[in-house]
Design a protein around this motif. Structure first.
Motif, short mmCIF file in Angstrom:
data_model
loop_
_atom_site.label_atom_id
_atom_site.label_comp_id
_atom_site.label_asym_id
_atom_site.label_seq_id
_atom_site.Cartn_x
_atom_site.Cartn_y
_atom_site.Cartn_z
N GLY A 112 -14.78 -20.71 28.22
CA GLY A 112 -14.92 -21.96 28.95
C GLY A 112 -13.64 -22.37 29.65
O GLY A 112 -12.84 -21.53 30.06
N HIS A 113 -13.45 -23.68 29.76
CA HIS A 113 -12.29 -24.23 30.48
C HIS A 113 -11.68 -25.35 29.66
O HIS A 113 -12.20 -25.76 28.64
CB HIS A 113 -12.70 -24.77 31.85
CG HIS A 113 -13.54 -23.83 32.65
ND1 HIS A 113 -13.04 -22.70 33.24
CD2 HIS A 113 -14.86 -23.86 32.95
CE1 HIS A 113 -14.01 -22.07 33.88
NE2 HIS A 113 -15.13 -22.75 33.71
N GLY A 114 -10.58 -25.86 30.14
CA GLY A 114 -9.98 -27.06 29.58
C GLY A 114 -9.21 -26.86 28.30
O GLY A 114 -8.83 -25.74 27.94
N ALA A 115 -9.00 -27.98 27.59
CA ALA A 115 -8.11 -27.99 26.44
C ALA A 115 -8.61 -27.10 25.31
O ALA A 115 -7.81 -26.43 24.64
CB ALA A 115 -7.93 -29.42 25.94
N LYS A 116 -9.91 -27.06 25.05
CA LYS A 116 -10.42 -26.24 23.95
C LYS A 116 -10.25 -24.75 24.23
O LYS A 116 -9.93 -23.97 23.33
CB LYS A 116 -11.88 -26.57 23.67
CG LYS A 116 -12.07 -27.96 23.05
CD LYS A 116 -13.53 -28.21 22.68
CE LYS A 116 -13.68 -29.57 22.02
NZ LYS A 116 -15.08 -29.85 21.63
N ALA A 117 -10.47 -24.35 25.47
CA ALA A 117 -10.22 -22.95 25.84
C ALA A 117 -8.73 -22.63 25.73
O ALA A 117 -8.34 -21.55 25.27
CB ALA A 117 -10.73 -22.68 27.25
N ALA A 118 -7.89 -23.57 26.16
CA ALA A 118 -6.44 -23.37 26.07
C ALA A 118 -6.00 -23.28 24.61
O ALA A 118 -5.08 -22.52 24.28
CB ALA A 118 -5.71 -24.51 26.78
#
Length: 348
Positions: free
Chosen positions: A184-190
């Motif tokens: 995915g994207h965003g903070a959780k992917a980071a």
């Protein structure tokens, strides 16, 4: 987590945005006031050059570690990319204080080269890529071997965090380049990709398949990631590659490019029972490219021998720039990492 700053530079108001973002990056890298000001000066000069000489472009700012180079803590990396006409006389442009723009600070690229911890420039009729790194020390990076690693990471839609991450760790004669793409994207992917980076530095003494197994356990609390690890044994001259998930890899050896294929699965969620490991000889002039699926699958590897002699980060940035365009923009977080050899990293 992987924090990136991506600033399109198409008018003079964005030069201030570049300076402010660089100062923020300097604070996160714990640079002192002077080194932060150095980074801001270099970034401002690069942004001004984008406007005055290339008709605009973009500046990508992030924090990178430089294992094995003598760098002290994370460095602020500044990458300027454009599709302008290129620099006609690179030698003249790199002279200290040289400038052709009234709007320039008068620092010039030569000054950027002198005050940065590392600086490199690659320019052709297709445009220019400039890479600068500023760390906590006042001197230039010192390479401890002929092997170097570098990369570039951009987030989708200029988001604050990229779900991709890359890192390089050294243990004895083993140098491991890793790239992770959090789902995915965003903070959780980071968060997932950053967990992979942290685990790499704990288990870099292990072979690639074991590294991925340890990462699988470390990433279970996260949403998971696609991960590839390429480990070069500098003593034996052998490259071992293992990947789980959709991470692209290409090896250039003896003048030709070869795909290295990852195994289906998700590190942290659906790990395969067996992880295939590809072993190949690492010859003089070899070069490895790892990339996330944000890069178009049919990207064309560079064939310019002049580019392949540059800083690995400059090579990665050029690949990223040339694989996308305004007509075909990237549609995901995108990370490109390069492992090269036979050259001192960080100097043009």
């Amino acid at each position: 987590m992987t924090r990136v700053w991506i600033i399109p530079v198409h008018d003079s108001t964005r030069v201030r945005d570049v300076r402010v973002a660089t100062e923020e990056a300097g604070a996160q890298a714990r640079l002192d006031t002077h080194r932060t000001a150095v980074a801001a000066l270099v970034a401002t000069e690069l942004a001004t050059n984008l406007l005055k000489h290339a008709g605009g472009g973009r500046l990508v700012i992030d924090l990178v570690d430089r294992p094995g180079t003598g760098a002290r803590g994370p460095a602020v990396q500044l990458v300027a990319l454009d599709h302008g006409p290129g620099i006609r006389d690179v030698t003249a442009a790199m002279r200290d204080g040289y400038t052709t723009s009234e709007a320039s600070l008068g620092a010039g690229l030569g000054t950027c080269l002198r005050i940065s911890s590392a600086f490199d420039l690659y320019s052709t009729h297709r445009g220019t890529v400039a890479v600068a790194r500023v760390d906590r020390g006042a001197g230039q990076e010192e390479t401890r071997s002929a092997f170097g690693a570098g990369g570039i990471n951009v987030s989708l839609a200029q988001a604050e965090h990229s779900g991709d991450a890359w890192s390089c760790a050294r243990s004895g004669s083993r140098m491991t380049l890793m790239l992770a793409d959090g789902l995915g994207h965003g903070a959780k992917a980071a968060h997932a990709s950053s967990a992979a980076v942290d685990e790499l530095h704990r288990v870099a003494h292990l072979p690639p398949a074991e590294i991925l197994r340890h990462m699988h356990r470390a990433l279970r609390p996260t949403r998971g990631a696609a991960v590839a690890a390429a480990q070069l044994d500098t003593g034996s001259g052998e490259l071992a590659f293992a990947g789980v998930g959709n991470i692209g890899a290409r090896l250039r050896s003896a003048g030709s490019w070869e795909h290295l294929v990852s195994h289906p699965g998700i590190v942290g969620a659906q790990f395969p029972a067996t992880v295939p490991v590809r072993r190949l000889p690492w010859r003089p002039g070899s070069l490895l490219v790892l990339h996330s699926d944000g890069l178009p699958s049919r990207w064309v590897p560079p064939d310019d021998a002049g580019l392949l002699a540059h800083d690995p980060a400059a090579i990665a940035a050029t690949i990223l720039r040339d694989a996308s365009s305004a007509a075909s923009p990237v549609r995901d977080d995108t990370c490109v990492a390069v492992l090269s050899c036979d050259r001192p990293a960080g100097r043009p």
